[in-house]
Design a protein around this motif. Structure first.
Motif, PDB file in Angstrom:
ATOM      1  N   ALA A  11     -42.311  17.024 -25.148  1.00 31.41           N
ATOM      2  CA  ALA A  11     -40.975  16.175 -25.186  1.00 31.41           C
ATOM      3  C   ALA A  11     -41.109  14.535 -24.671  1.00 31.41           C
ATOM      4  N   VAL A  12     -42.330  14.552 -24.137  1.00 34.67           N
ATOM      5  CA  VAL A  12     -42.895  13.204 -23.614  1.00 34.67           C
ATOM      6  C   VAL A  12     -43.419  12.524 -24.552  1.00 34.67           C
ATOM      7  N   PRO A  13     -42.887  11.140 -25.108  1.00 38.05           N
ATOM      8  CA  PRO A  13     -43.494  10.645 -26.175  1.00 38.05           C
ATOM      9  C   PRO A  13     -45.075  10.094 -25.619  1.00 38.05           C
ATOM     10  N   GLY A  14     -45.910  10.046 -26.648  1.00 28.86           N
ATOM     11  CA  GLY A  14     -47.282   9.538 -26.318  1.00 28.86           C
ATOM     12  C   GLY A  14     -48.451  10.574 -26.837  1.00 28.86           C
ATOM     13  N   GLN A  15     -49.378  10.082 -27.413  1.00 31.57           N
ATOM     14  CA  GLN A  15     -50.520  10.921 -27.983  1.00 31.57           C
ATOM     15  C   GLN A  15     -50.909  11.833 -26.840  1.00 31.57           C
ATOM     16  N   ALA A  16     -51.238  11.200 -25.730  1.00 33.16           N
ATOM     17  CA  ALA A  16     -51.923  11.928 -24.809  1.00 33.16           C
ATOM     18  C   ALA A  16     -51.107  13.236 -24.163  1.00 33.16           C
ATOM     19  N   ALA A  17     -49.842  12.870 -24.009  1.00 29.75           N
ATOM     20  CA  ALA A  17     -48.721  14.085 -23.880  1.00 29.75           C
ATOM     21  C   ALA A  17     -48.631  14.993 -24.951  1.00 29.75           C
ATOM     22  N   PHE A  18     -48.830  14.684 -26.253  1.00 28.23           N
ATOM     23  CA  PHE A  18     -48.917  15.422 -27.492  1.00 28.23           C
ATOM     24  C   PHE A  18     -50.088  16.380 -27.212  1.00 28.23           C
ATOM     25  N   PHE A  19     -51.234  15.948 -27.006  1.00 30.07           N
ATOM     26  CA  PHE A  19     -52.357  16.855 -27.153  1.00 30.07           C
ATOM     27  C   PHE A  19     -52.409  17.712 -25.677  1.00 30.07           C
ATOM     28  N   ALA A  20     -51.877  17.454 -24.724  1.00 31.68           N
ATOM     29  CA  ALA A  20     -51.875  18.071 -23.426  1.00 31.68           C
ATOM     30  C   ALA A  20     -50.848  19.153 -23.565  1.00 31.68           C
ATOM     31  N   GLY A  21     -49.755  18.942 -24.075  1.00 30.23           N
ATOM     32  CA  GLY A  21     -48.704  19.955 -24.537  1.00 30.23           C
ATOM     33  C   GLY A  21     -49.339  20.919 -25.119  1.00 30.23           C
ATOM     34  N   LEU A  22     -50.081  20.600 -26.513  1.00 31.21           N
ATOM     35  CA  LEU A  22     -50.452  21.802 -27.317  1.00 31.21           C
ATOM     36  C   LEU A  22     -51.720  22.671 -26.760  1.00 31.21           C
ATOM     37  N   ALA A  82     -33.986  17.442 -34.041  1.00 34.38           N
ATOM     38  CA  ALA A  82     -35.190  16.326 -34.454  1.00 34.38           C
ATOM     39  C   ALA A  82     -34.751  15.300 -35.144  1.00 34.38           C
ATOM     40  N   GLU A  83     -33.932  15.851 -36.214  1.00 28.42           N
ATOM     41  CA  GLU A  83     -33.454  14.969 -37.462  1.00 28.42           C
ATOM     42  C   GLU A  83     -32.180  13.975 -36.856  1.00 28.42           C
ATOM     43  N   LEU A  84     -31.601  14.410 -36.162  1.00 29.44           N
ATOM     44  CA  LEU A  84     -30.291  13.710 -35.430  1.00 29.44           C
ATOM     45  C   LEU A  84     -30.838  12.626 -34.321  1.00 29.44           C
ATOM     46  N   TYR A  85     -31.512  13.281 -33.299  1.00 29.43           N
ATOM     47  CA  TYR A  85     -31.915  12.438 -32.038  1.00 29.43           C
ATOM     48  C   TYR A  85     -33.264  12.123 -32.004  1.00 29.43           C
ATOM     49  N   GLY A  86     -34.315  12.967 -32.707  1.00 28.52           N
ATOM     50  CA  GLY A  86     -35.736  12.242 -32.630  1.00 28.52           C
ATOM     51  C   GLY A  86     -36.676  13.511 -32.327  1.00 28.52           C
ATOM     52  N   TRP A  87     -37.771  13.236 -32.839  1.00 27.91           N
ATOM     53  CA  TRP A  87     -38.775  14.445 -32.655  1.00 27.91           C
ATOM     54  C   TRP A  87     -39.016  14.932 -31.278  1.00 27.91           C
ATOM     55  N   HIS A  88     -39.036  14.203 -30.184  1.00 27.01           N
ATOM     56  CA  HIS A  88     -39.034  14.830 -28.746  1.00 27.01           C
ATOM     57  C   HIS A  88     -38.031  15.469 -28.433  1.00 27.01           C
ATOM     58  N   TYR A  89     -36.950  15.181 -28.714  1.00 26.71           N
ATOM     59  CA  TYR A  89     -35.667  15.837 -28.264  1.00 26.71           C
ATOM     60  C   TYR A  89     -35.580  17.319 -28.884  1.00 26.71           C
ATOM     61  N   GLY A  90     -36.466  17.388 -30.086  1.00 29.87           N
ATOM     62  CA  GLY A  90     -36.430  18.720 -30.714  1.00 29.87           C
ATOM     63  C   GLY A  90     -37.541  19.500 -30.004  1.00 29.87           C
ATOM     64  N   PHE A  91     -38.708  18.826 -29.294  1.00 32.98           N
ATOM     65  CA  PHE A  91     -39.649  19.574 -28.707  1.00 32.98           C
ATOM     66  C   PHE A  91     -38.918  20.167 -27.297  1.00 32.98           C
ATOM     67  N   GLY A  92     -38.213  19.158 -26.695  1.00 37.22           N
ATOM     68  CA  GLY A  92     -37.645  19.413 -25.415  1.00 37.22           C
ATOM     69  C   GLY A  92     -36.637  20.619 -25.666  1.00 37.22           C
ATOM     70  N   LEU A  93     -36.035  20.760 -26.677  1.00 38.32           N
ATOM     71  CA  LEU A  93     -35.021  21.923 -26.919  1.00 38.32           C
ATOM     72  C   LEU A  93     -35.742  23.090 -26.999  1.00 38.32           C
ATOM     73  N   ALA A  94     -37.009  23.253 -27.773  1.00 38.02           N
ATOM     74  CA  ALA A  94     -37.963  24.290 -27.676  1.00 38.02           C
ATOM     75  C   ALA A  94     -38.456  24.836 -26.323  1.00 38.02           C
ATOM     76  N   GLY A 132     -43.147   9.236 -35.821  1.00 36.34           N
ATOM     77  CA  GLY A 132     -44.025  10.212 -36.009  1.00 36.34           C
ATOM     78  C   GLY A 132     -45.356   9.673 -35.736  1.00 36.34           C
ATOM     79  N   MET A 133     -46.524  10.488 -36.131  1.00 44.68           N
ATOM     80  CA  MET A 133     -47.910   9.818 -35.798  1.00 44.68           C
ATOM     81  C   MET A 133     -48.545   9.284 -36.700  1.00 44.68           C
ATOM     82  N   GLY A 134     -47.968   9.157 -38.021  1.00 43.22           N
ATOM     83  CA  GLY A 134     -48.495   8.527 -38.891  1.00 43.22           C
ATOM     84  C   GLY A 134     -49.660   8.885 -39.627  1.00 43.22           C
TER      85      GLY A 134
END
Length: 448
Positions: free
Chosen positions: A107-118, A173-185, A52-54
């Motif tokens: 779905a791409v890890p990283g804070q920059a990708a997170f805010f760009a995606g939002l 997200a629970e089984l494979y990781g948060w970003h896989y969950g975002f990718g499925l969306a 996560g982002m902590g």
């Protein structure tokens, strides 16, 4: 402005075929949105070691409030984009493209990708959400009683997408990781865009851009009449109801989501269920009870009983408020238990009552706007509705933040009392508010 007259592409199950194109487009768009929402707060406040982002819970709820507010506030420029420049149909197409990009970037890890995606998702929802809803209203002629039923069907589509995504994205997200969950969306959004592009043949004459003049030749720049001004006024007043309703209801994705994760016993048959999965409960109840609630209101109409849109919204707010009494019970139960966790049944009952309230208020509000808004401001007013929803989401985020100092028990109880009293006051003010509609809902009948 945008043309919102009915099309001639035939019918399916007693409704225009275009309804089902919009139904499946919105189903997959909401699959992507609610799938991401189910894990968003949990991802933000999960530790970095857990992927996560902590952030702290207060920071996570703060960002959630800003994000959900901006998502819907952008519906105002999205509505203006349709009314003034491209029409609803193209605005939905533009919004879909932005949403596909935004969810895949998440779905791409990283804070920059997170805010760009939002950011891309905020822009995409702003262009798509108000205009696809207005297109649903444009499928029906004035006075067609099927309009409310059509919006209920459309609303069920929204919640099929939300139900499927809340379970599948949360588990991925629970089984494979948060970003896989975002990718499925994101994959869900791509499917929705494909459906919309393919179904254009069933949307001829709906949502097209027509500059300056309507089909009747009326100049759209002409000043509003007294009746139109009164109807605009009652619409803006109804947006206060929307802010209150969603300010309470949207605790589901924030405070209630965290509370479920930390203070609800989620063990079923020896297996602990991920907290995000319970975001699907609301959608399941909507699919189960959506037609029953619509049938109840239709029966009241036949009997000549009160069933105006404003009355339904008031009743919906009261019922939703009673759902927080269930959360109060959950908090009392958690405080009294040895493990500090409340029984799952309280959460389920809360979601059930929230759902019945939502079914009374939300699809009706969408239909209400298409009945009262002047044609030249149709998309703008739908955008204003979603902006009010966004403000409600921000209120929800603020309440979630303050709950850290107030306490969950006090927060849940306060929301319940306020929502119930607000609904009662609205019922008391019903007659003068209905006068401002100038009979916009009178004389509705089946249209062949």
């Amino acid at each position: 402005m945008s043309n919102i007259t009915t099309n001639n592409s035939g019918e399916l199950f007693g409704h225009p075929k275009g309804l089902f194109i919009l139904f499946f487009t919105e189903l997959w768009e909401r699959f992507s949105y609610y799938g991401m929402r189910a894990i968003l707060v949990l991802f933000i406040y999960s530790s970095i070691s857990d992927g996560g982002m902590g952030w702290t819970k207060e920071e996570a709820l703060g960002l959630y409030g800003w994000y959900t507010m901006l998502v819907y506030l952008m519906s105002i420029p999205g509505g203006l984009l349709a009314d003034r420049l491209v029409g609803q149909k193209k605005a939905v197409m533009i919004g879909g493209v932005l949403l596909c990009a935004g969810h895949l970037v998440l779905a791409v890890p990283g804070q920059a990708a997170f805010f760009a995606g939002l950011t891309l998702i905020v822009l995409g929802v702003g262009a798509l959400k108000p205009n696809i809803s207005t297109m649903v209203g444009g499928l029906y002629k004035k006075g067609d009683i099927r309009r409310d039923k059509g919006f209920t069907i459309f609303y069920i589509g929204i919640n099929i997408g939300a139900f499927l995504s809340s379970i599948s994205v949360a588990y991925v997200a629970e089984l494979y990781g948060w970003h896989y969950g975002f990718g499925l969306a994101g994959i869900g959004m791509i499917v929705g865009q494909i459906v919309y592009v393919w179904g254009q043949k069933f949307l001829k004459g709906v949502g097209d851009f027509i500059p300056k003049k309507s089909e009747s030749g009326e100049d759209n720049r002409k000043a509003l009449t007294k009746v139109e001004k009164d109807r605009m006024l009652v619409l803006f007043l109804s947006f206060i109801i929307i802010i209150v309703f969603w300010g309470a209801f949207e605790q589901a994705g924030g405070l209630m989501n965290i509370y479920t994760n930390e203070k609800i016993d989620r063990t079923i048959f020896g297996t602990e269920i991920p907290a995000g999965v319970f975001q699907s409960v609301n959608s399941f109840f909507i699919m189960t009870f959506g037609t029953l609630v619509a049938a109840y209101w239709a029966k009241r109409r036949i009997k000549g009983l009160e069933e105006s849109s404003l009355f339904k919204m008031a009743i919906g707010t009261i019922i939703m408020g009673t759902g927080f009494i269930m959360m109060t019970a959950a908090a009392v139960d958690a405080d009294a238990s040895t493990d500090g966790k409340g029984a799952l049944i309280w959460l389920i009952l809360a979601y059930f009552l929230h759902t019945i309230g939502e079914l009374c208020a939300s699809p009706v509000a969408l239909s209400f706007i298409t009945k009262l808004a002047p044609v030249k401001y149709a998309s703008f007013m739908m955008g204003a509705y979603f902006a009010a929803t966004g403000l409600g989401n921000k209120v929800a985020g603020l309440l979630g933040e303050y709950s850290a100092s107030w306490g969950e028990l006090e927060t849940f109880t306060g929301i319940a009392i306020f929502a119930i009293l607000f609904g009662v006051v609205l019922i008391l003010a019903l007659k003068p508010l209905k006068r401002l509609t100038h009979g916009a809902e009178d004389g509705e009948a089946e249209v062949a």
